[in-house]
Design a protein around this motif. Structure first.
Motif, short mmCIF file in Angstrom:
data_model
loop_
_atom_site.label_atom_id
_atom_site.label_comp_id
_atom_site.label_asym_id
_atom_site.label_seq_id
_atom_site.Cartn_x
_atom_site.Cartn_y
_atom_site.Cartn_z
N ALA A 1 -18.47 43.62 29.97
CA ALA A 1 -17.92 44.21 31.19
C ALA A 1 -19.01 44.38 32.24
CB ALA A 1 -17.27 45.54 30.84
N LYS A 2 -20.17 44.78 31.76
CA LYS A 2 -21.30 45.00 32.66
C LYS A 2 -21.57 43.75 33.52
CE LYS A 2 -24.20 47.86 30.39
NZ LYS A 2 -25.26 48.04 29.38
N LEU A 3 -21.50 42.63 32.85
CA LEU A 3 -21.74 41.38 33.57
C LEU A 3 -20.53 40.95 34.37
CD1 LEU A 3 -23.50 39.47 30.65
CD2 LEU A 3 -24.60 40.43 32.68
N ALA A 4 -19.35 41.14 33.76
CA ALA A 4 -18.13 40.62 34.38
C ALA A 4 -17.84 41.30 35.70
CB ALA A 4 -16.96 40.81 33.42
N ILE A 5 -18.25 42.56 35.80
CA ILE A 5 -17.91 43.25 37.05
C ILE A 5 -18.65 42.65 38.23
CG2 ILE A 5 -17.21 45.49 36.07
CD1 ILE A 5 -20.07 46.45 36.50
N SER A 6 -19.72 42.01 37.96
CA SER A 6 -20.37 41.37 39.10
C SER A 6 -20.15 39.85 39.10
CB SER A 6 -21.88 41.65 39.07
OG SER A 6 -22.39 41.30 37.82
N ASP A 7 -20.08 39.24 37.91
CA ASP A 7 -20.04 37.76 37.86
C ASP A 7 -18.66 37.20 37.56
OD1 ASP A 7 -22.67 38.00 38.32
OD2 ASP A 7 -23.30 37.56 36.27
N GLY A 8 -17.68 38.02 37.45
CA GLY A 8 -16.32 37.52 37.22
C GLY A 8 -16.17 36.90 35.85
N ALA A 9 -15.61 35.68 35.84
CA ALA A 9 -15.28 35.01 34.57
C ALA A 9 -16.49 34.41 33.88
CB ALA A 9 -14.24 33.92 34.82
N ASP A 10 -17.58 34.26 34.57
CA ASP A 10 -18.72 33.55 34.01
C ASP A 10 -19.17 34.06 32.66
OD1 ASP A 10 -18.49 32.03 36.16
OD2 ASP A 10 -20.37 32.63 37.14
N PRO A 11 -19.37 35.37 32.51
CA PRO A 11 -19.79 35.84 31.17
C PRO A 11 -18.79 35.47 30.10
CG PRO A 11 -19.82 37.62 32.78
CD PRO A 11 -19.19 36.49 33.46
N LEU A 12 -17.52 35.51 30.48
CA LEU A 12 -16.48 35.15 29.50
C LEU A 12 -16.60 33.67 29.12
CD1 LEU A 12 -14.13 36.62 28.12
CD2 LEU A 12 -12.63 35.71 29.90
N VAL A 13 -16.80 32.88 30.12
CA VAL A 13 -16.97 31.44 29.87
C VAL A 13 -18.16 31.21 28.95
CG1 VAL A 13 -17.58 29.24 30.94
CG2 VAL A 13 -15.91 30.76 32.04
N GLU A 14 -19.25 31.92 29.28
CA GLU A 14 -20.44 31.77 28.46
C GLU A 14 -20.17 32.15 27.02
OE1 GLU A 14 -24.04 33.70 29.92
OE2 GLU A 14 -23.62 32.77 31.88
N LEU A 15 -19.44 33.26 26.89
CA LEU A 15 -19.13 33.73 25.54
C LEU A 15 -18.31 32.69 24.77
CD1 LEU A 15 -19.23 36.19 23.58
CD2 LEU A 15 -17.00 36.83 24.50
N ILE A 16 -17.30 32.15 25.44
CA ILE A 16 -16.44 31.16 24.77
C ILE A 16 -17.22 29.89 24.44
CG2 ILE A 16 -14.47 29.61 25.16
CD1 ILE A 16 -13.18 32.04 26.62
N GLU A 17 -18.03 29.51 25.41
CA GLU A 17 -18.84 28.32 25.14
C GLU A 17 -19.78 28.55 24.00
OE1 GLU A 17 -20.67 27.13 28.77
OE2 GLU A 17 -18.93 25.96 29.42
N ASP A 18 -20.30 29.75 23.95
CA ASP A 18 -21.23 30.09 22.88
C ASP A 18 -20.55 30.03 21.52
OD1 ASP A 18 -23.55 31.05 21.61
OD2 ASP A 18 -22.61 33.06 21.52
N ARG A 19 -19.35 30.53 21.48
CA ARG A 19 -18.68 30.63 20.20
C ARG A 19 -17.89 29.36 19.85
NH1 ARG A 19 -20.35 33.68 16.68
NH2 ARG A 19 -18.34 34.37 15.83
N MET A 20 -17.41 28.67 20.83
CA MET A 20 -16.49 27.57 20.53
C MET A 20 -16.97 26.21 21.01
SD MET A 20 -12.94 29.57 21.12
CE MET A 20 -12.05 28.24 20.48
N GLY A 21 -18.13 26.18 21.52
CA GLY A 21 -18.63 24.88 21.95
C GLY A 21 -18.49 24.71 23.45
#
Lengths: 271, 618, 541
Positions: free
Chosen positions: B394-414
């Motif tokens: 959340a800390k990141l998402a509040i400023s960067d929007g979806a990017d942290p989520l994308v990073e997380l998914i990419e990290d976990r799922m390729g």
């Protein structure tokens, strides 16, 4: 003596067995997806070479290579076996390629002429012997010339008896044709009586015009005519006996060369 | 006696058939002379005898066979007085035979040589190499290369022939087949793939079964049952009598891409009068498209068949990617939130109050979804564990929007997957949602939308109102199903849970897996079958519905073979009673219709022609 | 012979001892000497008779000395014989290219060597072969001497057996040669000559002849002596039967039958002993209806009348002969009288040891073949070429095979006597009684040392044609020989050089007669006439 040869029965049996075994082997190998054409082909080729060697055996009659009759037995049996192996080799009734068609045609022609010859050899000697009198083929022209000379002499002599040239003229008009060369060959082959009928009719025609003195010579002509008829029969039958190999042997020689070519092509192309 | 004279030693001719020549006079039926042709075929001469000198007198020595001494006698010089015309001797039949044999041999060689010298067959209408026409299929492809397309040594001269005949330097004919043909598996292995593990099996050879040059109408692919029976040693002389029974449930036992209970649909729902106007018309052929009948008769597709009743049940099932969970405390300071989210002063104060430690009361009471737990690698039901992870995000998402989520998914799922997985995701909306959630508030998007797609709403980030064959949802199903199991057991548990949850037939998003089946792969992952028919079933068996339909007629013919089971439990989970051999053998039997192996069975797996083949112009 | 010659001869002690009165008027002694004898002279080294030759005359030494060569005898070169060489396989193969395409090619050089050994006699037209190195021959061989007054050659002349030893002139010698006809008359009418000849025969030949017969084989020596003393000899028919036979055939009276042949023993009479055929042939026949049916024929070593004689001795009742025995051409018969048999032979033999007479057990329809064989005198053959004309395809392979084994020249002609589909072809039959061998001046025609077949040594043959004229079957051919270039070889008088040729049964070829091997249809065989009849292989079927 004229009974069936026990040895040849044995060879017949063995060959039938060998061909049967080959066909069975081919069947079992083909059902195992093996290639049999090479094996049957080589056996067939070897057999053909062996069959051709029969002619060589005849040229080498001074060398003790076994009896020609044994060779002939093997030649005949081998030829028959070759037909079966041939059938096993090509698999179908008729090959498709031109080269193979030529080969198959030659093979079948050689086989057919051989079978015909074998049949003729069984059939004609008995007829020759019964017809008689025996005459060496090469002597037939001389014998014919002798008969002709005698016939001409008889026809001429009749003129000395009567003073008429009736018989002489008639000989020139009619009988000379008969004595000129062998006649009615085909009829002799077929066992017909045409020559006898022809001769009797010719002789009857002139008979009523002759005196008793001349008839003596006509009688002589009749005897000579009958002898000539018998000679013609010998000529006709022996000619046939000597002619069929004129087809068989040259075809076989061509066949061998085509077979060698086939062998080479198969080795180069089919592997 | 003339008969005796004929054999008298001094009256008869000495016959020498060894000589091979015949007096020319005899050849025209005249009287042959006694001195005959010589061994070389020269006339024996014009004299009737060779006179001998006795004292001073020459004596005639004409042999008795010729009439003895002649009347004229020799002259004073010892020349025979009986001169005759010379003849031209003729060879005997045997000599002729020898000549013919030589001629025939020469002719054979000449013909072979003449017609073998051509390099390419079409240039001469006849060739002594002609092995028979190619099959129509191959005839079109040999093209310019001619015989050389398969036979390497063709037209290559004597040395190449020699090498080919010796089996050296050239490749076997079978390899030439594979210039064009390829298979699903090794080309020279029995059934290509079936025996891949059997190193002990000998290589097979194309030529074992296939024969060429049998004419345009004899394709090399035409095989006999006997060839199959080489290895398949159970004798099958007649399909009707000898074929082993089909497997239980055949042919309905194959793995299916789509679950469809014919029994309940046909027996219950389609009989319901209330649903009458929603049914596909026309019985079986209402769904199954017989126009394209092949091995399978594909149904017309979801929209034409199922949608009538089942369209809504898909859109009702949203896919929740992220749900703000219950937290023990606020993880991000109100000041930071306000700064990042651009809160007004008023709002900042309000947030500060809400996040104050003493008064913090979590807005959410949910735990993590299993997918979320996997993505965050934290236990779903322990706020202490997942809290920091969520708050970090959340800390990141509040400023960067979806990017942290994308990073997380990419990290976990390729890496590659994310664009498909998150297609259409609005990054700003995500930032705003996280701003709200961080502020311990529910997110209320500006305006509501009935459309499908990503949306943040209340405490969820969800993919709403999915449609049939929705690409984003399919991407998620595929991606999660295909994830390999992590080595760490805890992590593996998390993935397993997430996968099971996502693929659960009862309540998967979009309810996809209610109908679409999942299968286990060899690698231990799963796969969702999106298509109706699975290709790999019985790769060596073939069947074509089309001719059957053509023959039997489209109306009732389906049920000739496919009979709805009366009892529920049929092997293979099918609603139909199995088809038995006897069912086929009613028609496919000796004397009726084809009943050979190749009618239903193929030897090669996935036979295909190589692409290069066409391009090369071969 | 001139009267002076006869007068001189009559003065010779051996002739003077003959009582001329004993001779009937139409066969006067002088006439015999004159017609059947001649004076011949030999130079030192000339061979008078050759071991193994057949002869039809005996000799009385008038002057000079002769040598009898004792066993092992002279080398075959000196006798003009051909070496018994058998070709190797390679040599037989080599004939393929060695054979000449030109007929009858000979190497003239060989003849020149041989010619050096022959010279024309001073007293007669004959050619004599002579031994060049007499002292060496005397040195190397045991010899006995014959001097004036000695007689030799009478066994061969009367008994038709080969000369037992070679005799040559040591010093120039003068001999009186008497033909078998004259000799027979002398024996018949002069007891002295009879005793002399018979004793000679008893001494030299009888023992071995009797001993070969099963009846006497196991007899003790003393008993055999006793039998030998009582055995009677008799000769029937003409020694030169082939001459009269040929004349008869040419005159067209070949339908000779059993009634006209000299009768040895007649059917229906009580036999006065057992007859043993020593040489020649005799016909066994029986009366049937209005004619004589030929049962079989007998050759050397066969017997006749044994069963009747034995039966009579056993039962004590006289038994009449079932068959007649008649002479076919020439036959030399021994008679063992009944009394001798009863005393010395029968008591010592069990009934099972008595050989059975030939019995007739064939149908009358099968007689024709036997009659034909006998009438044509084909019974003489031991290797007759029999061709089954119902099998023969007239391919001439046999002739060609013969040619290929004989330098390119066939040695027979595929024609001959034909009977009912069977042909006895014009190939040498290698007769039991080889009349062709009588009178060969150089000994070129002889029995092969090891094989026993009749062969002609081409090197020593002078082409006189005696053998060819003698052969009753026309199986010997005179050919004119040629050089390898094909030119006929001629003598000084431009006469072509002739050689007698005939089948040699491929005696020098490996593998036996090529003609038989070459027949693809088993139509041609070489057969022994007696085996042919005994096995009925032709008449059956």
């Amino acid at each position: 003596m004229r009974a069936v040869n026990r040895n040849s029965l044995l060879v017949w049996g063995l060959t039938a067995g060998a061909v049967g075994a080959l066909l069975f082997w081919r069947h079992s190998v083909i059902t195992k997806l093996g290639a049999t054409a090479f094996v049957t082909g080589y056996i067939l080729f070897g057999l053909m070479v062996f069959l051709a060697l029969y002619n060589t055996r005849k040229k080498l009659s001074m060398v003790p290579l076994g009896r020609a009759s044994s060779w002939l037995t093997l030649h005949v049996i081998g030829g028959l076996a070759a037909l079966f192996i041939f059938a096993a080799h090509i698999g179908t009734f008729w090959p498709l390629g031109l080269a193979e068609q030529v080969l198959a045609t030659l093979f079948l022609l050689v086989s057919a002429s051989g079978a015909l010859g074998y049949y003729l050899q069984l059939w004609l000697p008995g007829r020759l012997a019964r017809r008689g009198p025996e005459m060496i083929y090469d002597r037939i022209p001389a014998e014919l010339a002798r008969m002709r000379a005698e016939a001409e002499a008889a026809a001429m002599a009749a003129a000395d008896v009567s003073g008429y040239d009736t018989l002489g003229r008639y000989y020139v008009e009619s009988l000379a044709w008969y004595f000129a060369r062998p006649r009615f060959s085909l009829n002799h082959l077929l066992g017909g009586r045409r020559p006898e009928v022809w001769l009797r009719r010719r002789l009857q025609t002139i008979d009523r015009l002759l005196s008793d003195g001349e008839r003596v010579h006509l009688k002589r002509l009749e005897e000579l005519g009958a002898a000539k008829t018998a000679l013609d029969a010998q000529y006709s039958l022996q000619t046939l006996l000597k002619s069929w190999p004129m087809v068989h042997v040259p075809l076989a020689s061509a066949l061998l060369f085509f077979a060698v070519w086939h062998l080479i092509v198969v080795h180069v192309y089919a592997r | 006696m003339e008969n005796r004279d004929r054999i008298r030693h001094d009256r008869s001719r000495y016959e020498r058939p060894t000589l091979g020549w015949q007096c020319g006079r005899a050849a025209v039926w005249g009287k042959p002379c006694s001195r005959g042709p010589s061994a070389t075929g020269v006339c024996g001469g014009t004299a009737a005898c060779l006179p001998a000198k006795n004292g001073d007198v020459w004596q005639c020595r004409r042999p008795p066979a010729e009439g003895g001494p002649c009347a004229s006698g020799p002259d004073a010089e010892g020349h025979c007085g009986l001169q005759q015309l010379p003849c031209s001797p003729r060879p005997s039949l045997r000599v002729w035979r020898g000549r013919l044999a030589f001629l025939a041999a020469g002719l054979a060689i000449a013909l072979i040589a003449l017609f073998a010298s051509t390099r390419s067959m079409p240039s001469l209408p006849v060739s002594s190499l002609d092995p028979g026409d190619l099959s129509a299929a191959h005839a079109h492809f040999v093209g310019e290369a001619g015989c050389g397309a398969c036979h390497q040594a063709h037209g290559q001269g004597i040395s190449a022939w020699w090498q080919a005949a010796m089996g050296k330097g050239t490749r076997p004919l079978s390899t030439a087949c594979q210039d064009c043909h390829e298979f699903g598996g090794k080309g020279r292995l029995a059934h290509n793939r079936t025996f891949e593990a059997r190193a002990d099996l000998a290589a097979t050879d194309c030529l074992m079964c296939h024969t060429e040059h049998k004419g345009g109408n004899a394709p090399p692919s035409a095989l006999s049952d006997a060839q199959c029976q080489t290895c398949h040693t159970q004798r099958i002389d007649s399909f009707a009598l000898d074929h082993p029974p089909f497997p239980p449930g055949f042919p309905h036992d194959h793995p299916k891409g789509v679950r469809f209970d014919h029994a309940s649909h046909l027996g219950k729902h389609f009989a319901d009068p209330r649903l009458a106007d929603q049914l596909p018309p026309g019985g079986c052929t209402g769904c199954h498209q017989i126009a394209t009948a092949a091995r399978a008769i594909q149904p017309a597709g979801f929209d034409a068949t199922c949608a009538g009743c089942h369209a809504d049940s898909i859109t009702r099932r949203d896919f929740v990617l992220f749900r703000w969970p219950e937290l023990a405390s606020a993880g991000v300071s109100a000041a930071n939130i306000a700064k990042a989210c651009g809160f007004s002063k008023e709002k900042k104060d309000k947030t500060e109050a809400a996040l104050a430690k003493a008064s913090f009361s979590a807005i959410s009471l949910d735990t993590l979804t299993p997918l979320q737990a996997f993505l965050l690698n934290a236990l779903a039901d322990d706020p202490a564990e997942y809290g920091p992870a969520v708050q970090d995000l959340a800390k990141l998402a509040i400023s960067d929007g979806a990017d942290p989520l994308v990073e997380l998914i990419e990290d976990r799922m390729g890496k590659s997957a994310s664009s498909k997985l998150l297609a259409g995701l609005n990054s700003e909306q995500v930032r705003q949602a996280f701003c709200a959630w961080s502020a311990n508030e529910e997110y209320a998007p500006a305006g509501t939308s009935g459309l499908s797609g990503w949306k943040a709403d209340a405490l969820d980030l969800r993919y709403a109102r999915p449609s049939h064959a929705d690409p984003v949802l399919r991407a998620w199903f595929d991606a999660v199903a295909a994830l390999p199991m992590p080595a760490d057991p805890d992590e593996a548990d998390l993935l397993k849970e997430a996968r099971d949850d996502l693929l659960s037939p009862a309540n998967s998003p979009g309810l996809c897996t209610k109908c679409h089946t999942t299968t286990d792969t060899k690698e231990g992952t799963k796969q969702v079958s999106w298509s109706h028919t699975l290709g790999q079933a019985r790769a060596l068996t073939r069947f074509d519905h089309q001719p059957h339909i053509n023959l039997l007629g489209p109306d009732k013919s389906c049920t000739n073979c496919h009979k709805l089971a009366t009892t529920a439990a049929v092997a293979g989970g099918s609603s139909f009673t199995p088809v038995a051999v006897s069912g086929c053998a009613d028609c496919h039997a000796a004397g009726r219709l084809r009943d050979d192996c190749l009618l239903c069975h193929a030897y090669h797996q996935d036979h295909a022609l190589k692409k290069g083949m066409m391009a090369n112009g071969n | 012979m001139t009267d002076a010659d006869v007068d001189a001869l009559m003065a010779n002690p051996a002739i003077a001892a003959i009582k001329a009165d004993n001779f009937p008027a139409h066969i006067a002694l002088r006439a015999i000497l004159r017609n059947d004898g001649r004076i011949v002279s030999f130079e030192s080294g000339d061979i008078v008779v050759r071991e193994g030759d057949y002869g039809n005359s005996a000799f009385l030494v008038l002057s000079g000395t002769l040598r009898v060569v004792m066993p092992p005898g002279l080398s075959r070169d000196l006798l003009g014989r051909q070496a018994p060489h058998k070709k190797s396989l390679l040599q037989s193969f080599a004939q393929l290219w060695r054979n000449r395409r030109v007929p009858e090619v000979r190497d003239a050089a060989r003849y020149r060597d041989i010619a050096a050994h022959a010279r024309r006699s001073k007293s007669d037209v004959n050619t004599h072969v002579f031994i060049q190195d007499v002292p060496r021959v005397l040195d190397e061989n045991r010899t006995a001497t014959l001097v004036a007054g000695d007689i030799f050659g009478e066994l061969a002349a009367l008994g038709r057996v080969p000369r037992s030893a070679t005799i040559f002139a040591e010093a120039d010698a003068k001999l009186f040669e008497i033909r078998w006809q004259g000799l027979r008359e002398l024996r018949r009418y002069d007891p002295g000559w009879k005793r002399r000849i018979d004793e000679n025969y008893r001494r030299n030949a009888l023992k071995s002849h009797l001993g070969a017969h099963p009846l006497f084989k196991s007899m003790e020596a003393s008993a055999l002596e006793a039998v030998m003393d009582r055995v009677r000899f008799k000769t029937y028919g003409s020694f030169d039967w082939h001459v009269t036979y040929k004349q008869m055939r040419e005159s067209g009276t070949e339908g000779e039958n059993a009634q006209e042949e000299p009768i040895i023993a007649a059917e229906g009479t009580v036999p006065d002993g057992v007859y043993l055929v020593r040489a020649g042939f005799a016909r066994v026949s029986m009366r049937l209806g209005n004619g004589q049916r030929t049962v079989t024929y007998l050759g050397a070593g066969d017997h006749f009348g044994l069963n009747e004689t034995y039966g009579a001795w056993k039962s004590g009742e006289p038994i009449r002969l079932q068959h007649s025995l008649t002479a076919l051409g020439y036959v030399d018969v021994l008679r063992v009288p009944v009394s001798v048999l009863a005393k010395h032979v029968f008591p010592n033999l069990a009934e099972s040891q008595i050989p059975q007479d030939v019995r007739i057990d064939r149908a009358i329809k099968d007689d024709a073949f036997v009659e034909w064989m006998v009438d044509e005198r084909l019974i003489n053959g031991t290797q007759a070429m029999l061709i089954d004309l119902e099998r023969c395809v007239r391919c001439d392979d046999c002739v060609k095979a013969c040619g290929s084994t004989h330098g390119g020249n066939p040695r027979f002609i595929r024609h001959g006597f034909v009977f009912d589909g069977w042909m006895v072809a014009n190939a040498c039959m290698h007769c039991r009684d080889p009349v062709c061998m009588i009178g060969c001046p150089t000994g070129a025609i002889h029995r092969h040392e090891t094989a026993g077949v009749v062969v002609i040594n081409d090197d020593t043959c002078i082409g006189c044609g005696t053998c060819a004229r003698s052969c009753p079957y026309d199986n010997i051919r005179l050919v004119e020989v040629a050089s390898p270039s094909g030119d006929l070889m001629v003598d000084e008088q431009n006469r072509p050089i002739a050689k007698a040729t005939k089948c040699d049964l491929c005696v020098d070829q490996p593998g036996g007669p090529a003609c038989v091997r070459a027949c693809p249809h088993d139509a041609l065989r070489r057969v022994d006439a007696s085996a042919l009849l005994a096995h009925d292989i032709v008449t059956s079927g």
